[in-house]
Design an enzyme around this catalytic site. Sequence first.
Site, short mmCIF file in Angstrom:
data_model
loop_
_atom_site.label_atom_id
_atom_site.label_comp_id
_atom_site.label_asym_id
_atom_site.label_seq_id
_atom_site.Cartn_x
_atom_site.Cartn_y
_atom_site.Cartn_z
N ASP A 217 0.89 -1.35 0.21
CA ASP A 217 -0.29 0.15 -0.10
C ASP A 217 0.93 1.10 -0.45
O ASP A 217 2.18 1.42 -0.16
CB ASP A 217 -0.76 0.12 0.72
CG ASP A 217 -2.05 1.30 1.33
OD1 ASP A 217 -2.19 1.88 0.18
OD2 ASP A 217 -2.04 1.73 2.49
N LYS B 231 -4.17 27.33 -9.50
CA LYS B 231 -3.13 26.25 -10.20
C LYS B 231 -3.53 24.98 -10.26
O LYS B 231 -4.78 24.66 -10.56
CB LYS B 231 -2.94 26.62 -8.62
CG LYS B 231 -4.20 26.14 -8.00
CD LYS B 231 -3.39 26.12 -5.76
CE LYS B 231 -4.99 25.37 -4.93
NZ LYS B 231 -3.94 25.39 -3.59
N ASN C 291 -8.56 -0.81 4.44
CA ASN C 291 -8.43 -0.76 3.55
C ASN C 291 -7.83 -2.52 2.80
O ASN C 291 -7.72 -2.86 1.23
CB ASN C 291 -8.18 0.04 1.96
CG ASN C 291 -7.09 0.75 2.43
OD1 ASN C 291 -6.37 0.85 3.47
ND2 ASN C 291 -6.79 1.33 1.37
#
Length: 1082
Positions: free
Chosen positions: A436, A640, A840
């Site tokens: 991850d 931006k 997750n």
Amino acid sequence: MGRSGGRRRDRLRWSKLYTFACFRSSHSNNEAVGGGPAAAGGSAVGGPGFTRVVHCNNSAVHRRKPLKYPTNYISTTKYNILTFLPKAIFEQFRRVANLYFLLTAILSLTPVCPFSAVSMIAPLAFVVGLSMIKEGVEDWRRFMQDMKVNNRKVAVHKGVGEFEYRHWEDLAVGDVVKVEKDQFFPADLLLLSSSYEDGICYVETMNLDGETNLKVKRSLEVTLPLEEDESFKDFQGLIRCEDPNPSLYTFIGNLEYERQIYAIDPFQILLRDSKLRNTSFIYGVVIFTGHDSKVMQNSTESPSKRSTIEKKMDLIIYILFTVLVLISLISSIGFAVRIKYDLPNWWYLQPEKSNKLDDPTRPALSGIFHLITALILYGYLIPISLYVSIELVKVLQAHFINQDLHMFDEDTGNTAQARTSNLNEELGQVHTILSDKTGTLTCNQMDFLKCSIAGVSYGVGSSEVELAAAKQMASGDDGQDIHVQDVWENNEDEIQLVEGVTFSVGRTRKSSIKGFSFEDDRLMQGNWTKEPNSSTILMFFRILAVCHTAIPEVNEATGALTYEAESPDEGAFLVAAREFGFEFFKRTQSSVFVREKFSSSNGPVEREFKILNLLEFNSKRKRMSVILKDEDGQILLFCKGADSIIFDRLAKNGRMIEADTSKHLNDYELIERDLILVGATAVEDKLQSGVPQCIDRLAQAGLKIWVLTGDKMETAINIGYACSLLRQGMRRICLSIPTDDQVAQDANKAAKESLMSQIANGSQMVKLEKDPDAAFALVIDGKALTFALEDDMKHMFLNLAIECASVICCRVSPKQKALVTRLVKEGIGKTTLAIGDGANDVGMIQEADIGVGISGVEGMQICYFFYKNIAFGLTIFYFEAFAGFSGQSVYDDWFMLLFNVVLTSLPVISLGVFEQDVSSEICLQFPALYQQGPRNLFFDWYRILGWMANGLYSSLAIFFLNICIFYDQAIRSGGQTADMAAVLGPAPLYWAATLLVTAACNMPYLIHISYQRLCNPLDHHVIQEIKYLKKDVEDQTMWKRERSKARQRTKIGFTARVDAKIKQIRGKLHKKAPSLTIHTVS
């Protein structure tokens, strides 16, 4: 919980700051966005897959049939009270050896057993019982983790407009809950209202998709009046929606309220395990509970994993069992022959009472009974103590992992926790790491590092890559191993690259300000006013302070300002603006207020900028703009965004500094790039300590690394550069699905065709590449991954991924993480390791082969067990043949038990826990040593069969040398043979024979290891000799040369970037005059 009618609601209508599709934009499209009656998109409700019915504020209906939805209790354990015994026993008897010993333990209760029943049952009960206790303790720890979650509390409406706190596990579908700031949502909820007047709330979904930026959710307009506890006294409503499913980003449903039907979409759904941020409280109604919630739908059942070594042990035991059956057949045939032909002549062996076990008239039946006896008698060929010894080694290894100071986090005070020890040895066999990003590679903290304003680069300090390349070039040895630690310990101001050419070393002091690591006196303390382009710099700082959607919060204790921003980089911009003297301190419905320290000669001033409109940032636009009016009445647009997007939108006279700004962007290697109209910023998603070094070592050790993240593609790519998974010059293959307006069926077909074409083109590109140093990186988003994981395409995708040096999967759901891990594990057929930090990542971690262990040790232990059991078991066979296949054992029952379970196990357990071929520090200096594990050097079939042959030789030496030496036995006066230890113990012959047999048994191994170390040494043998002779101290040149040899050729990692930087510097040097001095500040 009492009513909160006196609580002041936040008066800002934050929805007016945004133009997200979920917010009301006009009356004409109210129906489409969920602000009014249901749109046509809700027509699926009530059909297949859309049968969920939720009675709001009436949870009792859902606790009984016909609805009867599951409770909110969750469990991630392998066992429960009812299933522990049957499942744990099944796990133990999946092992072939345990199944065999269970059979022998049962047979020990019959007359055919040559040993006592206790001696057969006791070791089996000990081994199985110990393993089950270990399994139970580890699962109990998982249970306690679950209980911490289940026992969290949340305010629930109990009726008559009052709320009370209940445990999460007591929630039911239909309950109305009140969640307060910084609390996790206990279930999947429909947002009804919030502390903001227009139902806005901020949600952090890091546990779900890995993203650190805050998501904006908004309730339906019709439920906005439900703003206090009392308002729920008579609240009733009916929700019809989709059934439980794992899709995190979709939701279809309707709310029937006050005789109207309103469409519900994902912007009104709050998912379990996400957190409420920057919002005082919200009210919501529970839709999905427990294992029906989307995060739990993405998890998988806790698997029962077995290590590769354990599976291979089963194969070896099959071989030993075959040998056992073979010699038992020989023994039973020999016994039948002797019973038939010889027993009638052996008058001195005639039994007092004949029985079917040794009946000369029925030799075949006697042989069958003897077969059972032999199977039990020779059972010591099967190492029952092997499993329990390995279990003990793993438990002790896990204990040392938990106590390891090198894995202690001083900031949090946490130690490593090995939640299971079943797979310790697997870490020494890993081929592919799947990691991850958020929280694992990064700290979820952005740091402002550098900026380019009006074509001038600000921010000093040399990067690690530049400094390492310069040192390596200065050493004159491109093969020399340069370490990151050496880079930061460098004390030189200049490094001479070649004669007349020096490298200027810039230094960056460690910043004490979170989010701000900038260092350049030209911009600090108002010095920017002395710069030639001070007006442009002023505009740059104002853009940082004004162009955002953040909210300032005052710390009541310290008075300091903190910012709640939608994204970490936006927060870093505001911190930077404050440090430059432009402090954003207040926001109203229509204005932003900035305290400017140095913009006026009269001292600090507070300026108001009126916000006229705001155009949001999203992954498609890749930019954000704000239209405002300053105090002079001038209307400005500040924008931006990504450099490629901004460059395309510059006016002709706005391109004056494009070339210089582009050059500076290319030089910022460890950054996220956000180009502003007057310059560029360089912010870094701060990496966890040691991440670049770790990835570099893993790459040199020959491991493949995949990153699976929920972040958008741009963020993931930038982190890839930061941690050296990507580098300049590496060719990227990006797989994505183009968006179009086709209907669903045609769109899916077109998407698959497009993706298949992209994969084919990528594979062709890799295949045709002639440069051996060329490196490819594969980047794929979640939508494309959905199709890439289908059966007809997944092998094409995997083959392309294998050919690439690094793989980054973006915008992936937890379910996709698990599916990718399964594809890699099954497709490559090698050990996989998954690393993650949030809910997750649970599915990915459960799907992978994971563990913590020491490379190479377990193979030697196991080979020794097979060696000693073959040597021990075959001597029993030889003696039985010598004694006329009588079924008589040469050893005492309890001696055999202790030898197998205790005497020969304790040394191996000690060896497995404490022995090291080389120290951990040496392993880090010689990464290639790790390949001894994946290459299976210590537990291949050559070594296994070699140890088996050695066991056969030892059994022959032990038996026949002793028989020859002690053939003439001492006889007692009664005719019995004397006990050898008692009679021969004092005799010199006894001790001489002991030494002779020991030397004879160990001679083959000593000859083998001597030949191997002299003529064909392994890598760790060479290192052991160097350390023993102290050559690492006396001959540094040789030591560094050997370290360089231990580096696997790799195309990713810090070392690969250093090599690429050297090529770049050498190319520059060829174009420069020899007397040129290079000053590098990027």
